[in-house]
Design an enzyme around this catalytic site. Structure first.
Site, PDB file in Angstrom:
ATOM      1  N   TYR A 168      22.165  45.106  78.797  1.00  0.00           N
ATOM      2  CA  TYR A 168      21.261  44.660  79.868  1.00  0.00           C
ATOM      3  C   TYR A 168      21.510  45.439  81.152  1.00  0.00           C
ATOM      4  CZ  TYR A 168      19.142  41.134  77.068  1.00  0.00           C
ATOM      5  OH  TYR A 168      18.424  40.534  76.089  1.00  0.00           O
ATOM      6  N   ASN A 213       6.318  40.901  78.906  1.00  0.00           N
ATOM      7  CA  ASN A 213       7.293  41.757  79.587  1.00  0.00           C
ATOM      8  C   ASN A 213       8.205  40.954  80.499  1.00  0.00           C
ATOM      9  OD1 ASN A 213       5.981  43.738  78.250  1.00  0.00           O
ATOM     10  ND2 ASN A 213       4.871  44.541  80.018  1.00  0.00           N
ATOM     11  N   HIS A 227       8.244  35.699  77.820  1.00  0.00           N
ATOM     12  CA  HIS A 227       9.598  36.003  77.357  1.00  0.00           C
ATOM     13  C   HIS A 227      10.618  35.991  78.485  1.00  0.00           C
ATOM     14  CE1 HIS A 227       7.762  38.022  73.532  1.00  0.00           C
ATOM     15  NE2 HIS A 227       7.778  36.711  73.478  1.00  0.00           N
ATOM     16  N   CYS A 235      23.655  30.124  83.680  1.00  0.00           N
ATOM     17  CA  CYS A 235      24.859  29.794  82.911  1.00  0.00           C
ATOM     18  C   CYS A 235      24.493  29.535  81.448  1.00  0.00           C
ATOM     19  CB  CYS A 235      25.490  28.547  83.526  1.00  0.00           C
ATOM     20  SG  CYS A 235      26.887  27.970  82.567  1.00  0.00           S
ATOM     21  N   CYS A 276      25.028  24.648  82.903  1.00  0.00           N
ATOM     22  CA  CYS A 276      25.596  23.772  83.925  1.00  0.00           C
ATOM     23  C   CYS A 276      24.654  23.674  85.123  1.00  0.00           C
ATOM     24  CB  CYS A 276      26.980  24.264  84.367  1.00  0.00           C
ATOM     25  SG  CYS A 276      26.917  25.638  85.539  1.00  0.00           S
ATOM     26  N   CYS A 304      31.242  27.090  86.597  1.00  0.00           N
ATOM     27  CA  CYS A 304      31.989  26.508  85.476  1.00  0.00           C
ATOM     28  C   CYS A 304      32.757  27.548  84.657  1.00  0.00           C
ATOM     29  CB  CYS A 304      31.045  25.702  84.576  1.00  0.00           C
ATOM     30  SG  CYS A 304      29.983  26.734  83.577  1.00  0.00           S
ATOM     31  N   THR A 332       0.493  46.187  73.562  1.00  0.00           N
ATOM     32  CA  THR A 332       1.335  45.346  72.685  1.00  0.00           C
ATOM     33  C   THR A 332       1.011  45.646  71.228  1.00  0.00           C
ATOM     34  OG1 THR A 332       1.890  43.091  71.994  1.00  0.00           O
ATOM     35  CG2 THR A 332      -0.295  43.389  72.988  1.00  0.00           C
TER      36      THR A 332
HETATM   37  P1  OAD Z   1       6.092  46.872  71.213  1.00  0.00           P
HETATM   38  O1  OAD Z   1       7.164  47.869  71.495  1.00  0.00           O
HETATM   39  O2  OAD Z   1       6.137  46.164  69.915  1.00  0.00           O
HETATM   40  O3  OAD Z   1       4.672  47.555  71.330  1.00  0.00           O
HETATM   41  C1  OAD Z   1       4.339  48.358  72.426  1.00  0.00           C
HETATM   42  C2  OAD Z   1       2.932  48.871  72.240  1.00  0.00           C
HETATM   43  O4  OAD Z   1       2.579  49.595  73.392  1.00  0.00           O
HETATM   44  C3  OAD Z   1       2.766  49.799  71.035  1.00  0.00           C
HETATM   45  O5  OAD Z   1       1.697  49.328  70.218  1.00  0.00           O
HETATM   46  C4  OAD Z   1       2.427  51.142  71.684  1.00  0.00           C
HETATM   47  O6  OAD Z   1       1.506  51.906  70.911  1.00  0.00           O
HETATM   48  C5  OAD Z   1       1.806  50.713  72.999  1.00  0.00           C
HETATM   49  N1  OAD Z   1       1.885  51.707  74.066  1.00  0.00           N
HETATM   50  C6  OAD Z   1       2.816  52.676  74.256  1.00  0.00           C
HETATM   51  N2  OAD Z   1       2.554  53.371  75.377  1.00  0.00           N
HETATM   52  C7  OAD Z   1       1.431  52.846  75.918  1.00  0.00           C
HETATM   53  C8  OAD Z   1       0.667  53.122  77.086  1.00  0.00           C
HETATM   54  N3  OAD Z   1       0.995  54.093  77.928  1.00  0.00           N
HETATM   55  N4  OAD Z   1      -0.428  52.358  77.325  1.00  0.00           N
HETATM   56  C9  OAD Z   1      -0.779  51.360  76.487  1.00  0.00           C
HETATM   57  N5  OAD Z   1      -0.094  51.051  75.365  1.00  0.00           N
HETATM   58  C10 OAD Z   1       1.000  51.773  75.092  1.00  0.00           C
HETATM   59  O7  OAD Z   1       6.093  45.865  72.450  1.00  0.00           O
HETATM   60  P2  OAD Z   1       5.550  44.352  72.534  1.00  0.00           P
HETATM   61  O8  OAD Z   1       4.326  44.190  71.721  1.00  0.00           O
HETATM   62  O9  OAD Z   1       5.515  44.002  73.973  1.00  0.00           O
HETATM   63  O10 OAD Z   1      10.519  40.391  72.786  1.00  0.00           O
HETATM   64  O11 OAD Z   1       6.750  43.592  71.853  1.00  0.00           O
HETATM   65  C11 OAD Z   1       6.758  42.206  71.850  1.00  0.00           C
HETATM   66  C12 OAD Z   1       8.165  41.690  71.970  1.00  0.00           C
HETATM   67  O12 OAD Z   1       9.038  42.340  71.030  1.00  0.00           O
HETATM   68  C13 OAD Z   1       8.833  41.994  73.293  1.00  0.00           C
HETATM   69  O13 OAD Z   1       8.448  41.124  74.333  1.00  0.00           O
HETATM   70  C14 OAD Z   1      10.295  41.798  72.959  1.00  0.00           C
HETATM   71  C15 OAD Z   1      10.341  42.537  71.638  1.00  0.00           C
HETATM   72  O14 OAD Z   1      11.302  42.100  70.760  1.00  0.00           O
HETATM   73  C16 OAD Z   1      11.616  39.806  73.293  1.00  0.00           C
HETATM   74  O15 OAD Z   1      12.483  40.439  73.884  1.00  0.00           O
HETATM   75  C17 OAD Z   1      11.683  38.328  73.084  1.00  0.00           C
END
Ligand code: OAD
Length: 245
Positions: free
Chosen positions: A64, A99, A116, A124, A128, A149, A187
């Site tokens: 992180y 995001n 998310h 914590c 706590c 804690c 996404t």
């Molecule tokens: P992904 O990494 O699964 O998908 C990202 C998408 O963005 C892909 O389909 C790419 O093709 C697209 N992409 C890349 N560059 C781009 C751009 N410049 N403009 C538009 N699209 C673009 O990400 P998420 O769908 O957000 O969860 O993933 C969902 C969740 O999976 C995240 O929130 C995270 C991860 O595990 C947690 O951390 C709980």
């Protein structure tokens, strides 16, 4: 197709945005899936789960720390400001995001549902009640611990195996079912329950405009207009946003 999408956005009375990691790609954040995705290099079970955090807090916090430091100079790109412009035009624009980088709010969007959680605060692990804005001083501790804690701190992100904030997910589904247009940006539509949100919009009768350079899980349908372009390039075109603020 771009003209049609721009017209639908202009005419929509009740649009909603649904975004994922690709929305922040042009701001410098990495996506999770695909060739350059974080999950090619790292294991989500180890680095993004509560059991992984308890088993090896130093390792998880080092990850992180790396993401936070990498994200420190990340700022919203013009696509983000195009959405703020659209919010001004429409009077109100709910944004549902997967995001955790806070860029929608940073660009001026005011109704943002962070499904998310957020990478900007920590709390914590033993609940706590301690919660804090993540500062570089806190991040120096290895791992950061709760001053009240002594338990380890956790980032306020939804980790694998944890439920999504119930009010946020239920409001997101309500908005999806009631909107006339959903703009789905960056996404892969693979992670549930968030991935169900565009399907709820379709079932509610909305049209979807998808912005993603590659094909996703969204269906081929007359109600889904897929624009295979990058968010930062195409959102200003679709909304008529001209200047960078
Ligand atoms: P992904 O990494 O699964 O998908 C990202 C998408 O963005 C892909 O389909 C790419 O093709 C697209 N992409 C890349 N560059 C781009 C751009 N410049 N403009 C538009 N699209 C673009 O990400 P998420 O769908 O957000 O969860 O993933 C969902 C969740 O999976 C995240 O929130 C995270 C991860 O595990 C947690 O951390 C709980």
């Amino acid at each position: 197709m771009i003209n049609k999408a721009a017209e639908l956005i202009r005419e929509s009375s009740n649009p909603v945005v649904f975004s994922g990691a690709g929305m922040s790609r042009e701001s410098g954040m990495r996506t999770f899936r695909g060739e350059e995705g974080l999950w090619k290099e790292y294991s989500p079970e180890q680095l993004s789960s509560i059991s992984g955090l308890r088993a090896d807090p130093e390792l998880v916090w080092s990850w992180y720390r790396m993401r936070l430091i990498a994200g420190k100079n990340v700022v919203p790109h013009p696509g983000y400001y195009a959405l703020t412009y659209l919010q001004e035009q429409k009077g109100h624009l709910p944004v549902i995001t997967q995001n955790v980088d806070g860029l929608h709010r940073q660009a001026g969007q005011t109704d943002v549902m962070e499904l998310h959680g957020s990478m900007r605060t920590a709390s914590c692990i033993d609940k706590c009640g301690f919660s804090v804005h993540l500062t570089s001083e806190l991040l120096r501790a290895d791992p950061p611990v709760c001053p009240d804690c002594g338990a380890i701190l956790r980032p306020d992100i939804v980790l694998f195996g944890e439920p999504l904030p119930p009010e946020t997910i239920s409001r997101s589904y309500e908005l999806a079912e009631g909107c006339d247009l959903m703009i789905v940006i960056g996404t892969s539509v693979q992670v549930w329950p968030a991935a169900g949100i565009p399907f709820a919009a379709l079932e509610g009768g909305a049209v979807i405009i998808e912005i993603n350079p590659v094909q996703t899980e969204l269906p081929h349908s007359d109600n889904v207009i897929s624009i295979r372009r990058k968010a930062g390039e195409i959102l200003p075109v679709l909304t008529g946003f001209k200047e960078k603020r």
